[in-house]
Each structure stands twice: as structure tokens, then as C-alpha cells.
Design an enzyme around this catalytic site. Structure first.
Site, PDB file in Angstrom:
ATOM      1  N   HIS A   1     102.483  96.584  51.948  1.00  0.00           N
ATOM      2  CA  HIS A   1     103.575  95.609  51.894  1.00  0.00           C
ATOM      3  C   HIS A   1     103.145  94.268  52.514  1.00  0.00           C
ATOM      4  O   HIS A   1     103.296  93.205  51.906  1.00  0.00           O
ATOM      5  CB  HIS A   1     104.767  96.214  52.656  1.00  0.00           C
ATOM      6  N   GLU A   2     102.569  94.345  53.718  1.00  0.00           N
ATOM      7  CA  GLU A   2     102.161  93.116  54.409  1.00  0.00           C
ATOM      8  C   GLU A   2     100.977  92.448  53.694  1.00  0.00           C
ATOM      9  O   GLU A   2     100.900  91.215  53.627  1.00  0.00           O
ATOM     10  CB  GLU A   2     101.788  93.421  55.867  1.00  0.00           C
TER      11      GLU A   2
HETATM   12 ZN   LIG Z   1     108.208  92.077  53.893  1.00  0.00          ZN
END
Ligand SMILES: [Zn+2]
Length: 291
Positions: free
Chosen positions: A67-68
Site C-alpha cells: 500500500h505504502e
Molecule cells: Zn494510504
């Protein structure tokens, strides 16, 4: 020199990645919460069920990392390098060196996080179906459990982060919509902070209220977790409201005369929720899944 925020894991999109020591707490909570459940599903594992539950925590960390990384890569593609990516106590954050210059650019970076989790969930779901159909894994075995966990963790990460309020990614969409409509990023930040405050109240209220409406007693663990999430959201939302308001006031002052150096509203953000500079991922404890 600023101390490192945790154990260095490498680099993504040019930015160092750290694992916060507090992550150990999340791993312990996940292991103790899901260990007994795995043991009930697969009694033959014995104490090894807790190792599988630790695998759940690792899957959660990898999902947050993906996600990051998506935030960092989409930001960098727009010429906005990430300063660092940190996996923290309750998720992660990507800190950028600067601010997005357009609402669309900010939305693209924000959407990349939940979109990457949906993609990962889809891959795990396809892998589960294909390997089970081919007879490569046992539908009631450890590999199947871990793949199911990957699907659940990523669907929940995507859904939770898309909720429309800062400090969540969905809040960036509210911020950008108000920014595009009014021409003021700061009004957008303030509005998205207020919607984050509404979410902060709604999460624990729903966790307790929905079971009560059904005539059931609320689950204490779920209620405590929801209260904790609500508190974290409230703090982040409050900071966003304060940042938006402060920048708007400073902007008004700047229009009246030159600001002093410490009043520069475009100074590098130091807080993860400071305007559009940071993107965060918050994990939920995944729903109980059934083999
Ligand atoms: Zn996020």
C-alpha cells in the site's frame, strides 16, 4: 541527527523503509487473537497454530508495505519523492518531500494505496481458486488459510482506507474535491478533517450500536479496537483541521503583507497529517474467516 524510526528494511521508490519497533505489539495482538482460532480450525497443528497466526501478522505488514509503496511510486512519478516509508503500530505512512500541486495529482497518489490492496486481494483470490482447483493445496490446509487471510486483509485495508475523512486516503479525495471546487487546498484539508472527526465518532458508535440494535451484546474486543481506531482517527482529523485552518489564516496574513520566516505556510511539513504530504494505511484486525 534525527534517530531512525525503526529497523531499516531497504528502499522503495528511492525512499528508505523502516519497521517501527511498535509493530511487534501488533504482531503479538494478531498472534494471540488468531492463534486459538487457527488451532480450532486445524487441531493437528498444536502450538504451531500460533506460528500460522504470526504469518497473519506478516501478511498484514506486507500488505501495508505494498500500500505504502504504491503511494510512494505514484508520488514519485509526479516528481514528488518520498522521504521515508514507515510501518508503524497501526499501519504505515509515507512521508513526501513537499506537497502535491494539483487536486488530481493528490487523488492519484491517495487512490494508489487502496487500489494496490484490491489488486493484491484479487491476485490472492485467483491463486487460491487456481491452486485448489488444480489440487496443489488442501482447501482446509495452512496455505489455503494464509491465502484467505491475504484476501481478507487487503479487502479490509482498501475499504477502511477509502473512508472519506482525513487522516485516511479517502480524506484526500474529500480534500481534493473541496480544493478543486473552491480553489483552496486549505479549505479542503479543513473539510476533510471535519469528515474525519465524523468517522472517528461513527466507528466506535457502529461497533457498539449495531450489535445492540440486533439485541446482542457487543463483542468487547471489537468494541475496544473500534474505540482505539476512533481515538487515532480523532487525533489525526483534529490535526488536519488545525493545519488547514492555520494555513488559511497565514494565507490571509500573507495577502495583507510579507510573512515572517516562521509563518511560511509552505514550510516542509513535519507531521504525517500535515496537508497533502503524507499517506497512511490503517490495518483493521481482519474478520474471522472460515475454512
Ligand atoms: Zn494510504
Amino acid at each position: 541527527m534525527t534517530p531512525r524510526p525503526g529497523l531499516p528494511l531497504g528502499r522503495i521508490a528511492g525512499a528508505p523503509v523502516y519497521l517501527s519497533p511498535a509493530w511487534v505489539l501488533i504482531a503479538a495482538v494478531v498472534m494471540l487473537t488468531f492463534g486459538p482460532q487457527v488451532r480450532r480450525l486445524l487441531p493437528s497443528l498444536g502450538a504451531g497454530a500460533y506460528l500460522v497466526a504470526l504469518g497473519y501478522a506478516v501478511i498484514l505488514a506486507v500488505s501495508v508495505l505494498v500500500h505504502e509503496a504504491a503511494h510512494a511510486m505514484v508520488g514519485r512519478a509526479q516528481g514528488l519523492p518520498a522521504e521515508e516509508v514507515v510501518l508503524t503500530l497501526w499501519g504505515g505512512h509515507t512521508q513526501f518531500r513537499g506537497l502535491h500541486t494539483t487536486p488530481l495529482g493528490s487523488v492519484a497518489t491517495a487512490l494508489a494505496g487502496p487500489a494496490s490492496n484490491l489488486a493484491l486481494a484479487g491476485l490472492a483470490w485467483a491463486a487460491l481458486g487456481l491452486t485448489e482447483a488444480a489440487g496443489l493445496i488442501d482447501g482446509r490446509g495452512v496455505a489455503s488459510l494464509l491465502l484467505q487471510m491475504t484476501v481478507w486483509a487487503n479487502v479490509l485495508l482498501a475499504a477502511f482506507n477509502a473512508l472519506p475523512g482525513l487522516p485516511l486516503d479517502g480524506g484526500r479525495m474529500v480534500e481534493s474535491a473541496v480544493w478543486a471546487a473552491t480553489g483552496s487546498r486549505d479549505r479542503g484539508t479543513e473539510a476533510a478533517g471535519w469528515s474525519g472527526r465524523v468517522l472517528a465518532l461513527a466507528v466506535p458508535a457502529l461497533a457498539v450500536g449495531l450489535p445492540l440494535l440486533r439485541g446482542d451484546a457487543p463483542d468487547l474486543l471489537v468494541a475496544a479496537l473500534a474505540l482505539w481506531v476512533g481515538l487515532m482517527l480523532w487525533q489525526g482529523a483534529g490535526r488536519a483541521v488545525a493545519v488547514g485552518r492555520r494555513r488559511r489564516l497565514l494565507d490571509d496574513l500573507r495577502q495583507e503583507g510579507p510573512p515572517s520566516p516562521e509563518q511560511r505556510p509552505d514550510a516542509a511539513p513535519t507531521d504525517p497529517t500535515d496537508s497533502a504530504a503524507a499517506h497512511t494505511a490503517r490495518p483493521c484486525l481482519p474478520k474471522e474467516h472460515r475454512a
